[in-house]
Design an enzyme around this catalytic site. Structure first.
Site, mmCIF file in Angstrom:
data_model
loop_
_atom_site.group_PDB
_atom_site.id
_atom_site.type_symbol
_atom_site.label_atom_id
_atom_site.label_comp_id
_atom_site.label_asym_id
_atom_site.label_seq_id
_atom_site.Cartn_x
_atom_site.Cartn_y
_atom_site.Cartn_z
ATOM 1 N N LYS A 85 0.821 -1.218 0.000
ATOM 2 C CA LYS A 85 0.000 0.000 0.000
ATOM 3 C C LYS A 85 0.851 1.263 0.000
ATOM 4 C CE LYS A 85 -0.724 0.222 5.053
ATOM 5 N NZ LYS A 85 -0.127 1.523 5.314
ATOM 6 N N ASP A 86 2.141 1.144 0.343
ATOM 7 C CA ASP A 86 3.024 2.310 0.360
ATOM 8 C C ASP A 86 3.694 2.565 -0.985
ATOM 9 O OD1 ASP A 86 2.465 2.642 3.066
ATOM 10 O OD2 ASP A 86 4.179 1.441 3.705
ATOM 11 N N ARG A 136 -8.662 8.213 4.379
ATOM 12 C CA ARG A 136 -9.623 7.188 3.964
ATOM 13 C C ARG A 136 -10.436 6.685 5.144
ATOM 14 N NH1 ARG A 136 -9.217 2.055 4.931
ATOM 15 N NH2 ARG A 136 -7.022 2.296 5.510
ATOM 16 N N ARG A 137 -9.754 6.336 6.234
ATOM 17 C CA ARG A 137 -10.457 5.828 7.418
ATOM 18 C C ARG A 137 -11.358 6.903 8.014
ATOM 19 N NH1 ARG A 137 -4.736 3.571 9.469
ATOM 20 N NH2 ARG A 137 -4.729 1.523 8.448
ATOM 21 N N ARG A 154 0.219 10.563 14.578
ATOM 22 C CA ARG A 154 1.363 10.274 13.711
ATOM 23 C C ARG A 154 2.366 9.362 14.395
ATOM 24 N NH1 ARG A 154 -0.012 11.598 8.514
ATOM 25 N NH2 ARG A 154 -1.476 13.341 8.633
ATOM 26 N N ARG A 160 2.498 5.218 18.057
ATOM 27 C CA ARG A 160 1.056 5.446 18.170
ATOM 28 C C ARG A 160 0.463 4.709 19.364
ATOM 29 N NH1 ARG A 160 -1.048 5.327 11.823
ATOM 30 N NH2 ARG A 160 0.888 6.143 10.968
ATOM 31 N N CYS A 248 -2.337 8.951 -1.258
ATOM 32 C CA CYS A 248 -2.577 9.127 0.175
ATOM 33 C C CYS A 248 -3.282 10.444 0.492
ATOM 34 C CB CYS A 248 -1.255 9.060 0.940
ATOM 35 S SG CYS A 248 -0.466 7.446 0.880
#
Length: 341
Positions: A85-86, A136-137, A154, A160, A248
């Site tokens: 995904k990155d 997105r979330r 972040r 986190r 992103c």
């Protein structure tokens, strides 16, 4: 020209050396070690060296992967392990994704503050603050759970979780289930978000191995790690994202599955606050040849070409369907608002 080298032991035996580049975060190292272990099992005569890079960014890894001149003072590596995904849907010239490994759980997970154990997003008190770094979330969950508030958080996974546990700023945070699993932190998962709550990111849950496209021997070596179903799902997802010109900076989400030789793709775009959205589902047959080396940056010669073509076309068709309904306008506004933040 391949960038790998060879070494000689005391008995004069020459051993091939393959260098794997990795970031120095704990998760990146775990992911790289898992790939190295699989390659070692397949190629026991090859010596694998893992090179930790001194930055958290991608540029130094791409630089190390691109070096072929021994007179340039940069450690050269032969492959790099990424979370798929990155990786952008269009890789820099000369690079390709040589393997997409079997996907782990692609869904998002809720990690609760210790005081909220046993709760879910639905049962958290009004105005509870949920931490996520993902547009997105946030876009999906704001609409699905309007009684909650969402704020940026972040840092890497360790950072986190520390912010969640040691302060009272967040009632919960949202993280990728696959990352938590790889770190061995499944016990922290309070809730897995199903597709009705939150569609996932393009490529989420899958690992990818980036290599130099010209290193045919390395491409062939890592290609045995391709998982055909994951390849087809992720080609469709990446083609969808590329056609939308997303990334992103805008809320784009997907869900894919393969059932009885049919590949199903649900694609969606959202405004930043989730109030405006477009979502649809399409399918195509991937029953098993065209000759193409790459599709959205992925080289998978051991997966039937027609199936890959069908997967890519499904992604393009879904993107074009949403674009015809106004997706470009939604994403343009979302991008402008995000850039202004």
């Amino acid at each position: 020209m391949s960038g790998d080298t060879s070494s000689q032991d005391g008995n004069g035996k020459v051993t091939r050396v393959i260098r794997i580049g990795t970031r120095k975060s704990q998760l990146a190292r775990i992911q790289t070690d898992s790939v190295a272990e699989q390659l070692k099992g397949l190629y026991p005569d090859v010596r694998l060296e893992i090179i930790g890079m001194t930055t958290t960014g991608d540029k130094i890894l791409d630089t190390a992967l691109s070096k072929v001149n021994p007179f340039i003072k940069c450690i050269m590596v032969d492959l790099v392990v990424h979370s798929l995904k990155d990786l952008p849907t269009a890789l820099p010239p000369g690079f390709t994704i040589g393997a997409v490994l079997k996907r782990e759980n692609p869904h998002d997970a809720v990690v609760l503050h210790p005081r909220n154990l046993g709760k879910s997003l639905n049962s958290l008190p009004d105005k509870s603050v949920i931490g996520t770094s993902s547009l997105r979330r946030a876009a999906q969950l704001k609409k699905r759970f309007p009684h909650l508030e969402f704020k940026d958080i972040r840092g890497n996974l360790n950072t986190r979780l520390k912010k969640l546990d040691e302060k009272d700023d967040f009632a919960a945070i949202i993280l990728a289930a696959a990352g938590l699993s790889r770190m061995g932190w499944e016990s922290r998962v309070g809730q897995i978000l199903d597709p009705e709550d939150c569609l996932y990111a393009v490529g989420q849950g899958a690992l990818a191995i980036e290599v130099r496209a010209r290193d045919k021997d390395i491409v062939e070596m890592v290609s045995v790690l391709h998982d055909p179903e994951t390849v087809l799902r992720c080609i469709a997802e990446r083609a969808f994202l590329r056609q939308l010109e997303g990334g992103c900076s805008v809320p784009v989400a997907v869900h894919t599955e393969v059932k009885e030789c049919q590949l199903y793709l649900t694609g969606a775009v959202f405004s930043l606050d989730g109030s405006n959205s477009l979502k649809d589902t399409m399918q195509t047959s991937v029953a098993s040849d065209s000759e193409r080396s790459q599709r959205v940056g992925v080289t998978a010669n051991n997966v039937p070409g027609p199936a890959q073509d069908a997967a890519e076309k499904l992604g393009l068709d879904m993107a074009n369907l949403l674009l015809s309904k106004g997706a470009k306008e939604i994403l343009t506004v979302a991008r402008q608002l995000n850039d202004a933040r």
